[in-house]
Write an enzyme that holds these catalytic residues in place. Structure first.
Site, short mmCIF file in Angstrom:
data_model
loop_
_atom_site.label_atom_id
_atom_site.label_comp_id
_atom_site.label_asym_id
_atom_site.label_seq_id
_atom_site.Cartn_x
_atom_site.Cartn_y
_atom_site.Cartn_z
N GLU A 42 10.13 -13.33 -15.74
CA GLU A 42 10.89 -12.85 -14.57
C GLU A 42 11.97 -11.84 -14.97
O GLU A 42 12.18 -10.85 -14.29
CB GLU A 42 11.53 -14.02 -13.82
N CYS A 201 0.74 -4.12 -0.10
CA CYS A 201 1.86 -3.63 0.71
C CYS A 201 2.72 -2.70 -0.14
O CYS A 201 3.87 -2.98 -0.44
CB CYS A 201 2.66 -4.81 1.24
N CYS A 208 -3.22 -1.66 4.51
CA CYS A 208 -3.15 -2.63 5.60
C CYS A 208 -4.53 -3.20 5.99
O CYS A 208 -4.62 -4.39 6.29
CB CYS A 208 -2.45 -2.03 6.81
N CYS A 211 -5.19 -6.36 4.27
CA CYS A 211 -4.08 -7.33 4.23
C CYS A 211 -4.40 -8.59 5.04
O CYS A 211 -4.84 -8.49 6.19
CB CYS A 211 -2.81 -6.66 4.75
N CYS A 217 1.27 -8.58 11.70
CA CYS A 217 2.29 -7.69 11.12
C CYS A 217 2.79 -6.70 12.17
O CYS A 217 2.03 -5.88 12.68
CB CYS A 217 1.72 -6.95 9.92
S1 SF4 Z 1 -0.31 -5.19 7.34
FE1 SF4 Z 1 1.91 -5.33 7.14
S2 SF4 Z 1 2.29 -6.76 5.46
FE2 SF4 Z 1 0.14 -6.12 5.36
S3 SF4 Z 1 0.09 -4.39 3.94
FE3 SF4 Z 1 0.30 -3.54 5.99
S4 SF4 Z 1 2.50 -3.36 6.30
FE4 SF4 Z 1 2.22 -4.72 4.56
#
Ligand code: SF4
Length: 360
Positions: A42, A201, A208, A211, A217
Site C-alpha cells: 500500500e 473507470c 463504461c 462496467c 451509475c
Molecule cells: S459506468 Fe460509472 S462507475 Fe462504471 S466505468 Fe463508467 S463512470 Fe465509472
C-alpha cells in the site's frame, strides 16, 4: 400463486461478485492477510504504478522478509533500496513505522484502522486498506481511484478541494460498505473499488460498457463521467534554482553528502547543493584548487547542461559544475568520496543518479 421477488443486488454486492471474476487476483501482495506485506504494498502503491512497484516489492521482501528485519536495517540501506521509487518521505516513514510496530506493538501490526493510523506514514485510507484486507474491518478506503469511481457513480458534484465535501464523500462511502459476510466481502470489496478505478473507470475514456455498475451509475446516465471528481483548487507550483557541485578525484570517485532530514531530497545522498553559483564557488577555495591543478590561474570549471526535475509542487532547475579535486571540498555538510561500485547502492535522488550514470 405468489411470485418470489429477487432483491436487486446492492452496489457493494455487485462490486464483490465482479471482483471475483473480473478483478485483479494475482498481484504478489494479494491472497495474503499478512499486514506487513499488505502495508508494504500500500505504501509503495501511493502515487506509483503497479508495474513499477512489482520489482521494488520483491526486492524489499527479499531483504526484509519481516517487519522486525526492516526495523533493524540501517536507514541508508532502506533509502538505497527505495532509490528510484520517488516520494522519499514514504521510505523514511516506512522505516520509522516498522520501528514503531516493534517498540509500541511488540512486533505485531495493530488490527484496527484507528490504531493503524497512529503509525507514521499511515493515513486514513491506507489504514482502512490494511484493516479491511487483513482483518475484514468494515472501513472505507478512499484513494484517487476510489474517489473517481464513487464520485462518478453518485455524480457527486461537490468540490473535493473543500474538506467538508470530502468528509461527506467518506460518509457516503461508509454507508455503501458491504453489510453481510464481512469476513470475505470486505477484502474483496476494497479490492473491487481499486480494480474498477485502475482498469475500467479510468480518468480519461472510461470503459463504461464493460462496467458492472453502469446501470446505476449517475455519471454514465448523464453522459459525462469525465466531469468527476470535481476538484477546483490546483496545487500551487513553485520553482527553485539549484547549483550542484560534481567534484571528482583522480581515482574517479565522486564527492557525495547526506542531505538533512528535512527539505528537498531529505536523508538521501546527493552532490553538494548550493543556492547560487557564487555560493558554490565560495565553498571551494581557489587557493586549494590552484594547488590541486598546479596552475597559477583559475581552475577550469565545466558547466554541464542544465536540467529540470519536476517534483509534486516544485520544478527544480539544476545547474551542474564539474571540477577535479584532490581533496575534500570545503562544504558545511559531512561528505565522503565514493567509488562507482559504492555510490550505486546508495539512496540517491533519481536526477542525481541519472546525472552520475551519464557523466562518470
Ligand atoms: S459506468 Fe460509472 S462507475 Fe462504471 S466505468 Fe463508467 S463512470 Fe465509472
Amino acid at each position: 400463486m405468489s411470485k418470489v421477488v429477487k432483491a436487486t443486488p446492492t452496489f457493494a454486492e455487485t462490486m464483490v461478485s465482479w471482483q471475483k471474476t473480473h478483478g485483479r487476483n494475482h498481484l504478489p501482495w494479494q491472497n495474503t492477510q499478512d499486514p506487513y506485506r499488505v502495508w508494504l504494498s500500500e505504501i509503495m502503491l501511493q502515487q506509483t504504478q503497479v508495474t513499477t512497484v512489482l520489482g521494488y516489492y520483491a526486492k524489499f521482501l527479499a531483504h526484509f522478509p519481516t517487519v522486525a528485519e526492516l526495523a533493524a536495517a540501517p536507514q541508508d540501506q532502506v533509502m538505497g533500496l527505495w532509490s528510484g521509487l520517488g516520494y522519499y518521505s514514504r521510505a523514511r516513514n516506512l522505516h520509522q513505522c516498522a520501528q514503531d510496530v516493534m517498540t509500541r506493538f511488540g512486533g505485531v501490526f495493530p488490527q484496527t484502522a484507528q490504531e493503524l493510523m497512529t503509525l507514521p506514514g499511515i493515513g486514513r485510507s491506507t489504514a482502512a486498506a490494511v484493516a479491511s484486507f487483513c482483518f475484514s474491518e468494515r472501513v472505507a478506503i478512499m484513494d484517487g481511484n476510489v474517489k473517481r469511481v464513487l464520485t462518478r457513480f453518485w455524480a457527486y458534484e461537490a468540490d473535493l478541494s473543500v474538506s467538508q465535501n470530502e468528509k461527506t464523500l467518506w460518509e457516503k462511502a461508509e454507508a455503501a460498505l458491504p453489510s453481510r459476510q464481512l469476513k470475505t466481502a470486505m477484502p474483496r470489496y476494497s479490492q473491487a473499488l481499486m480494480d474498477l478505478g485502475a482498469t475500467l473507470c479510468l480518468p480519461r475514456k472510461p470503459n463504461c460498457p464493460s462496467c458492472p455498475v453502469r446501470g446505476e451509475c449517475k455519471a454514465y446516465a448523464l453522459g459525462s463521467p469525465e466531469k468527476f471528481p470535481v476538484k477546483t483548487r490546483k496545487l500551487k507550483r513553485s520553482s527553485e534554482v539549484l547549483w550542484l557541485l560534481l567534484a571528482l578525484n583522480k581515482k574517479g570517485e565522486v564527492w557525495l553528502e547526506k542531505r538533512p532530514a528535512t527539505g528537498i531530497w531529505a536523508s538521501l545522498y546527493s552532490l553538494p547543493v548550493f543556492e547560487s553559483e557564487e555560493a558554490l564557488k565560495k565553498a571551494l577555495s581557489f587557493k586549494e584548487l590552484k594547488k590541486t591543478r598546479k596552475l597559477s590561474e583559475e581552475p577550469e570549471w565545466t558547466l554541464l547542461p542544465t536540467f529540470k526535475h519536476v517534483l509534486t509542487h516544485k520544478d527544480l532547475h539544476c545547474h551542474v559544475m564539474k571540477v577535479m579535486l584532490n581533496q575534500a571540498p570545503q562544504t558545511p555538510a559531512q561528505g565522503a568520496w565514493w567509488a562507482q561500485n559504492d555510490w550505486k547502492v546508495l539512496g540517491l535522488p533519481t536526477p542525481i543518479r541519472h546525472l552520475l550514470s551519464n557523466s562518470l
